[in-house]
Design a protein around this motif. Structure first.
Motif, mmCIF file in Angstrom:
data_model
loop_
_atom_site.group_PDB
_atom_site.id
_atom_site.type_symbol
_atom_site.label_atom_id
_atom_site.label_comp_id
_atom_site.label_asym_id
_atom_site.label_seq_id
_atom_site.Cartn_x
_atom_site.Cartn_y
_atom_site.Cartn_z
ATOM 1 N N LEU A 155 0.827 -1.208 0.000
ATOM 2 C CA LEU A 155 0.000 0.000 0.000
ATOM 3 C C LEU A 155 0.859 1.254 0.000
ATOM 4 O O LEU A 155 0.585 2.216 -0.730
ATOM 5 C CB LEU A 155 -0.942 -0.007 1.204
ATOM 6 C CG LEU A 155 -2.055 -1.062 1.171
ATOM 7 C CD1 LEU A 155 -2.831 -1.052 2.475
ATOM 8 C CD2 LEU A 155 -2.992 -0.823 -0.012
ATOM 9 N N THR A 156 1.905 1.257 0.822
ATOM 10 C CA THR A 156 2.795 2.429 0.819
ATOM 11 C C THR A 156 3.570 2.525 -0.489
ATOM 12 O O THR A 156 3.917 3.617 -0.933
ATOM 13 C CB THR A 156 3.773 2.383 2.004
ATOM 14 O OG1 THR A 156 4.464 1.130 2.005
ATOM 15 C CG2 THR A 156 3.038 2.543 3.325
ATOM 16 N N VAL A 164 1.564 4.495 -2.793
ATOM 17 C CA VAL A 164 1.663 5.918 -2.464
ATOM 18 C C VAL A 164 2.987 6.479 -2.955
ATOM 19 O O VAL A 164 3.056 7.582 -3.517
ATOM 20 C CB VAL A 164 1.500 6.139 -0.944
ATOM 21 C CG1 VAL A 164 1.723 7.598 -0.589
ATOM 22 C CG2 VAL A 164 0.123 5.674 -0.489
ATOM 23 N N ARG A 180 3.395 7.700 -6.373
ATOM 24 C CA ARG A 180 2.832 9.009 -6.669
ATOM 25 C C ARG A 180 3.660 10.138 -6.043
ATOM 26 O O ARG A 180 3.185 11.252 -5.845
ATOM 27 C CB ARG A 180 1.388 9.073 -6.166
ATOM 28 C CG ARG A 180 0.464 8.172 -6.981
ATOM 29 C CD ARG A 180 -0.907 8.032 -6.305
ATOM 30 N NE ARG A 180 -1.852 7.337 -7.163
ATOM 31 C CZ ARG A 180 -1.896 6.027 -7.342
ATOM 32 N NH1 ARG A 180 -1.016 5.274 -6.728
ATOM 33 N NH2 ARG A 180 -2.785 5.474 -8.125
ATOM 34 N N ALA A 192 5.340 10.260 -2.942
ATOM 35 C CA ALA A 192 5.356 10.491 -1.494
ATOM 36 C C ALA A 192 6.772 10.341 -0.963
ATOM 37 O O ALA A 192 7.675 9.837 -1.639
ATOM 38 C CB ALA A 192 4.422 9.522 -0.790
ATOM 39 N N ALA A 211 7.625 6.777 3.987
ATOM 40 C CA ALA A 211 6.217 6.400 4.134
ATOM 41 C C ALA A 211 6.057 5.007 4.725
ATOM 42 O O ALA A 211 5.261 4.791 5.637
ATOM 43 C CB ALA A 211 5.509 6.490 2.782
#
Length: 505
Positions: free
Chosen positions: A337-338, A341, A344, A346, A350
């Protein structure tokens, strides 16, 4: 012109294989600290008293015991016998379990690190360490923590064998599988989970041949124990019933956490590991984290529950070693999931921040459950307060009688508290009879022995205010003599039992 030959490895090598020591040490130290936290706070409970009874004997007496009544736990009793020779108390009784869970946490981290990166390994080990049921069995003088460690060692060796193709890992796999099977035969179900891993991973003929030989070796090792235990199982497992849906939901709550929102979060993270795209650079090789963790989590419980519909054998502690499958999947889910992110733009921290937040929430949200694990109420009974109450109130020369299931467990666990009391129903001691809790006088002699006593301390699992129907004639004699010839002067009700004082009329 000089040409350079480049050797191409037969197996894919990924960055996941470089495992920082911290990724292993942090979960291991966390687990050790949680295991040692209030380790001696509560007293022994009934199953631990069985371990204490067996492990305090000479090797010859221990052999007599396992030959007649408890072969399934013989190797574990021998190990604890060696520990208690160094120092004998409740803490020493449980220290091997703390060590087993500590080793398991490190192995889970190593598995996760090799399959999906050091961060995933670290988080998987931490998620495992903070689950309350892990502390429950880390603080119990039974074999289940060591069995879990053995199952994780087998899983780690399987991963290394599939990575490298080297026979030495299969030899280690076979040896640990055999020892773990002798510790507890139901650990063999982890080998079935590994078979599913090889099947889904499309393993080659060599892997299947090595797995088959290893499984055969483990079966051969446990066969003598199973042969001796075959006639003991009916009595030892007579309390079991066929598991229903409540067994499945209970297993989920134990593995994912007793708190509803934590359980949901863990299951969602595990699901994310299965449905979100993986990162090939950190999840390559002949097996993946999902193909190892999901069968580990699902196959042993499913097989045992299915078999138990016909022949009840299921208890969640027998498949405790399936729990790390959920920890590995949840850690991978956080990473996946991270990773989405991060794609994109991040910040690079994260994953560590998200993992630290999840672990903190899981631990903080279950502190109440962690404290409960360390109390006497977490088990069916707590024998220490019962023994201490007898010591405080009894007089030298008083008689003591154990009724209906108590089987002199408190006196075995804490013999100093019963010093000076006469166990009037005892015929042969546990060691002399080759049993865990001794044998009692036949009904006619028992009635005579009870009638001669002036004061009797009765230990019972229940209130004893109401007459109960006993199938054992000895229990009926105790009840009849106490009712007809004695009157009760006092009662103290404690967790898992009650202590009654009866005085002769």
């Amino acid at each position: 012109m000089v040409t350079t030959q480049v050797k191409i490895p037969l197996r894919p090598v990924s960055l996941a294989r470089r495992t920082p020591v911290a990724a292993l040490l942090v979960p291991a130290v966390t687990m050790a600290l949680l295991g040692l936290w209030d380790l001696g706070r509560r007293g022994q409970w009934g199953d631990e008293a069985a371990t204490w009874s067996a492990a305090r004997r000479t090797p010859g007496q221990l052999w007599d015991l396992v030959w007649h009544i408890d072969a399934a736990h013989g190797l574990y009793y021998l190990l604890i016998h060696g520990v208690l020779r160094i120092h004998a108390d409740d803490v020493a009784l449980r220290l091997p379990s703390v060590a087993g869970m500590t080793l398991a946490a490190a192995l889970i981290s190593a598995i996760g690190a090799r399959l999906a990166g050091a961060r995933v390994g670290l988080v998987a080990g931490m998620l495992f360490a903070v689950v309350p049921i892990v502390s429950l069995y880390a603080q119990e003088g039974r074999s289940y923590a060591l069995v879990l460690a053995g199952a994780m060692a087998c899983t780690y060796f399987l991963v290394r064998a599939c990575e490298t193709g080297e026979g030495r890992w299969w030899w280690r796999y076979a040896l640990v599988a055999a020892v773990t099977a002798v510790l507890h035969a139901f650990s063999l179900l982890v080998l079935a989970a590994h078979a599913v891993t090889l099947l889904v991973g499309r393993a080659g003929a060599r892997e299947w041949r090595c797995w088959g030989l290893s499984t055969g070796f483990a079966l051969a090792a446990v066969a003598p124990v199973a042969w001796v235990a075959r006639g003991q199982a009916d009595e030892a497992l007579s309390w079991m019933t066929a598991p229903g849906w409540d067994a499945v939901t209970g297993l989920v709550r134990s593995f994912a956490g007793p708190s509803g929102w934590i359980a949901c979060a863990m299951l969602l993270l595990a699901a994310a590991a299965l449905v979100t795209p993986r990162r090939p650079a950190l999840d390559s090789g002949p097996v993946s984290l999902a193909t190892v963790a999901l069968p580990l989590l699902a196959v042993p419980p499913a097989l045992l529950i299915a078999v138990s519909q016909v022949h009840p054998l299921y208890d969640q502690r027998y498949v405790l070693y399936a729990l790390p499958g959920l920890s590995l999947l949840a850690a991978s889910g956080i990473d996946r999931l991270t990773g989405l992110v991060l794609a994109r733009g991040a910040m690079p921290l994260a994953m560590p921040l998200a993992a630290a937040l999840v672990v903190s929430l899981v631990l903080g949200g279950q502190l109440g459950a962690q404290r409960h694990v360390r109390s006497g109420e977490s088990r069916l009974d707590d024998l220490r307060p019962i023994a201490e109450m007898v010591r405080a109130e009894a007089k030298p020369g008083d008689a003591v009688v154990f009724l209906a299931g108590t089987r002199r467990k408190a006196a075995i666990a804490y013999p100093k508290d019963f010093k000076g009391l006469r166990d009037v129903a005892l015929d042969r001691s546990p060691a002399a009879s080759g049993t865990l809790f001794g044998t009692e006088l036949p009904p006619d002699r028992l009635k005579e022995a009870l009638s001669k006593a002036q004061r009797i301390w009765l230990l019972d699992r229940e209130d004893s205010d109401q007459r109960r129907v006993f199938s054992d004639p000895r229990e009926r004699v105790k009840q009849e003599v106490l009712s007809d010839e004695f009157h009760r002067e006092g009662v103290e009700r404690l967790h898992g039992g009650s202590v009654h004082l009866y005085v002769h009329n």
